[in-house]
Each structure stands twice: as structure tokens, then as C-alpha cells.
Design an enzyme around this catalytic site. Sequence first.
Site, short mmCIF file in Angstrom:
data_model
loop_
_atom_site.label_atom_id
_atom_site.label_comp_id
_atom_site.label_asym_id
_atom_site.label_seq_id
_atom_site.Cartn_x
_atom_site.Cartn_y
_atom_site.Cartn_z
N GLY A 87 2.81 -1.22 4.30
CA GLY A 87 2.83 0.21 3.99
C GLY A 87 4.25 0.68 3.73
O GLY A 87 4.79 0.52 2.64
N GLY A 88 4.87 1.25 4.76
CA GLY A 88 6.20 1.87 4.61
C GLY A 88 7.22 0.99 3.89
O GLY A 88 7.94 1.48 3.00
N HIS A 130 -9.49 0.73 5.00
CA HIS A 130 -8.23 1.03 5.69
C HIS A 130 -8.52 2.00 6.84
O HIS A 130 -9.37 2.88 6.72
CB HIS A 130 -7.23 1.64 4.70
CG HIS A 130 -5.85 1.69 5.26
ND1 HIS A 130 -5.45 2.65 6.16
CD2 HIS A 130 -4.78 0.88 5.08
CE1 HIS A 130 -4.19 2.43 6.49
NE2 HIS A 130 -3.75 1.36 5.85
N GLU A 179 -5.22 -5.24 10.66
CA GLU A 179 -4.23 -4.18 10.84
C GLU A 179 -4.51 -3.43 12.14
O GLU A 179 -5.32 -2.48 12.15
CB GLU A 179 -4.32 -3.18 9.67
CG GLU A 179 -4.05 -3.78 8.32
CD GLU A 179 -3.49 -2.74 7.37
OE1 GLU A 179 -2.38 -2.94 6.91
OE2 GLU A 179 -4.16 -1.73 7.13
N SER A 207 3.43 -2.11 10.40
CA SER A 207 4.89 -2.08 10.59
C SER A 207 5.56 -3.42 10.31
O SER A 207 6.59 -3.74 10.91
CB SER A 207 5.24 -1.57 12.00
OG SER A 207 4.81 -0.23 12.15
N GLY A 217 2.34 2.26 10.76
CA GLY A 217 3.25 3.40 10.59
C GLY A 217 3.92 3.84 11.88
O GLY A 217 4.55 4.90 11.92
N GLU A 266 -7.05 4.50 7.85
CA GLU A 266 -6.91 5.92 7.51
C GLU A 266 -8.15 6.43 6.79
O GLU A 266 -8.56 7.58 6.97
CB GLU A 266 -5.64 6.13 6.66
CG GLU A 266 -4.39 5.94 7.50
CD GLU A 266 -3.17 5.44 6.73
OE1 GLU A 266 -3.16 5.49 5.49
OE2 GLU A 266 -2.23 4.96 7.40
N ASN A 291 0.86 -1.19 0.00
CA ASN A 291 0.00 0.00 0.00
C ASN A 291 0.89 1.23 0.00
O ASN A 291 1.46 1.59 1.02
CB ASN A 291 -0.88 -0.03 1.27
CG ASN A 291 -1.74 1.22 1.40
OD1 ASN A 291 -1.84 2.02 0.47
ND2 ASN A 291 -2.35 1.39 2.56
N TRP A 292 1.00 1.86 -1.18
CA TRP A 292 1.91 3.01 -1.31
C TRP A 292 1.32 4.27 -0.67
O TRP A 292 2.00 5.26 -0.55
CB TRP A 292 2.22 3.29 -2.77
CG TRP A 292 3.00 2.20 -3.47
CD1 TRP A 292 3.35 0.97 -2.98
CD2 TRP A 292 3.54 2.26 -4.80
NE1 TRP A 292 4.06 0.27 -3.91
CE2 TRP A 292 4.19 1.03 -5.06
CE3 TRP A 292 3.52 3.23 -5.81
CZ2 TRP A 292 4.83 0.76 -6.26
CZ3 TRP A 292 4.15 2.95 -7.02
CH2 TRP A 292 4.80 1.73 -7.23
N LYS A 293 0.05 4.24 -0.33
CA LYS A 293 -0.66 5.41 0.21
C LYS A 293 -0.45 6.62 -0.72
O LYS A 293 -0.32 6.45 -1.92
CB LYS A 293 -0.21 5.69 1.64
CG LYS A 293 -0.26 4.43 2.52
CD LYS A 293 -0.12 4.73 3.96
CE LYS A 293 -0.05 3.41 4.74
NZ LYS A 293 -0.06 3.61 6.18
C1 PEP Z 1 -0.85 0.06 6.11
O1 PEP Z 1 -1.05 1.25 6.09
O2 PEP Z 1 -1.65 -0.72 5.55
C2 PEP Z 1 0.34 -0.43 6.80
C3 PEP Z 1 0.39 -1.67 7.17
O3 PEP Z 1 1.34 0.50 7.01
P1 PEP Z 1 2.78 0.23 7.68
O4 PEP Z 1 3.30 -1.06 7.11
O5 PEP Z 1 3.60 1.40 7.28
O6 PEP Z 1 2.55 0.14 9.15
#
Ligand code: PEP
Length: 254
Positions: free
Chosen positions: A237-238, A98, A170, A216, A176, A100, A9-11
Site C-alpha cells: 500500500g503506502g 481487501h 494481509e 506495512s 497502514g 477496507e 495498491n494505490w488505494k
Molecule cells: C494494503 O492496503 O493492501 C496494504 C498492504 O497497505 P500498507 O502497505 O500501507 O499497509
Amino acid sequence: MRKRIVAGNWKMNKTYEEAMALVSEVVNMVKDEVVGETEVVLCPPSVFLTSLKQYVPAGGRIALGAQNCHEKASGAYTGEVSAAMLQSIGVQYVILGHSERRQYFNETTAQLAEKVNAALANGLTPIFCCGESLEMHERGDYVGFVKEQITQSLFHLSPEQFASIVIAYEPIWAIGTGLTASSQQAQDMHLALRQHLASHYGDEVAQNTPILYGGSANAQNAAELFAQPDVDGGLIGGASLKSRDFTTVIKANK
Ligand code: PEP
């Protein structure tokens, strides 16, 4: 056997040039370095989906996903993207619910049920996100809360429709933040969610539904998380923004 999936997920990250560089690196590394059955899903900002498609070999192990879609089929919804539009450009997956989107765009469980319907009606596979806040986690009543998120947005589906659902657990406190659920915490929740699916749909549906972990997950901790029997991969994500890290995460998903 259920599918194993690693989705990135590049957001809201990357310019056009950066996005094209990242996809071409990932495509090359996956081709050269990754063996096994994992399906890789790249979820860039929707404005880049068509361009990304040119880099992704058709019929290969990499699929494209969107980060959201609107629940309505078409019409006066300025700024939105429909499931049919995504389907028409070759997108196969869509992240829905998600945290967010729930937090900043006030998406509700009822609205998410409609988005799931729109996605399925257009042949997209929803990656349905669920998870509890830190406050809820500390209070201790979070398992019931996450089950309820699934009940309210997914349990209207028929067993046949549910066969196209991917769930991503999640925990919001891990997204994040650098805090990851321990592999045991992830396993316990994934098993509880699988049992929840079994209670409504029976064992076959529950055993066939991929449940991904997100929060994470990275090159260092992915192998231990993915080794858990009810963790079928990750929503990343990251760590999906760097080709080397993302490829290491993919390789960890055996
Ligand atoms: C996400 O936003 O779906 C996610 C898992 O982010 P991160 O890996 O950065 O925690």
C-alpha cells in the site's frame, strides 16, 4: 516454480498528474534497475487505468490491476465497474476482498465468491485478500478464521480455475499502521494457508499458488519478509506511492 509478484495498491490516492508521474517513474526504474523474474502489478484507482496503460510497455514485466470489480456482468449498478470492462481495457489483475472493502463496503465472503467468479470468467487474475483483525489476533484463533475466509470465497473453484488465483495474506492490524508481521509470523501463516490449499486441492495446486504478504511492507523490511520460503512477494500500500520505495521493494523480491 510459482510466480513471484509485487503489487502496488494505490488505494484512493493521486490526482491525474501525480498518477502519470508515478507510473512513468516506476516504469523507468523497473526497466533500468530491476533484474529477475518478479511480475509487477500496478493497481491505481480505476479512473486512471486506461491512461496508465499508455506508459506500460506491452508484454513487459509490469501488468495493470484494478482494486475491485462488481460481481454482476452489467446493468443498473450505478458507480460500479464490471470485470468485462476491466478486461476490455487490458487489465490483467483485480484485487478482491481487501479488508477496507470488507469493512467499509460490507463485502461478504459469499459476495466475494461471486466477484471471484466474475473476474475469472473475464480472464482476470484475482488477488484475493484475507487476514485477521487485531482483536482476533490477540484472541489467538486467527489461523482458522483466515482459512475459513479462503474456504468460503474460493473453495467452490475447480483446480483448473484455482490455477489463476493469487492470495494476499494481509493481517488487518498491519495495514497502514506501521506494524508489520514478523517474517516468522508471515511464514507461519503462509505455510498454514498453503497446507489448507493442499488439503482441498492437493500439493500441486498448493505449491503453484502465489501467496503474497501485505501490511506495512516497505523498503526496509521487504527483503526479510520475501526471503521466507512461502512468501512469494507482496501487496504493497503506502510504499507503492513513492517510486523509489516501491522499486526497492520490487528489487527485494528475489
Ligand atoms: C494494503 O492496503 O493492501 C496494504 C498492504 O497497505 P500498507 O502497505 O500501507 O499497509
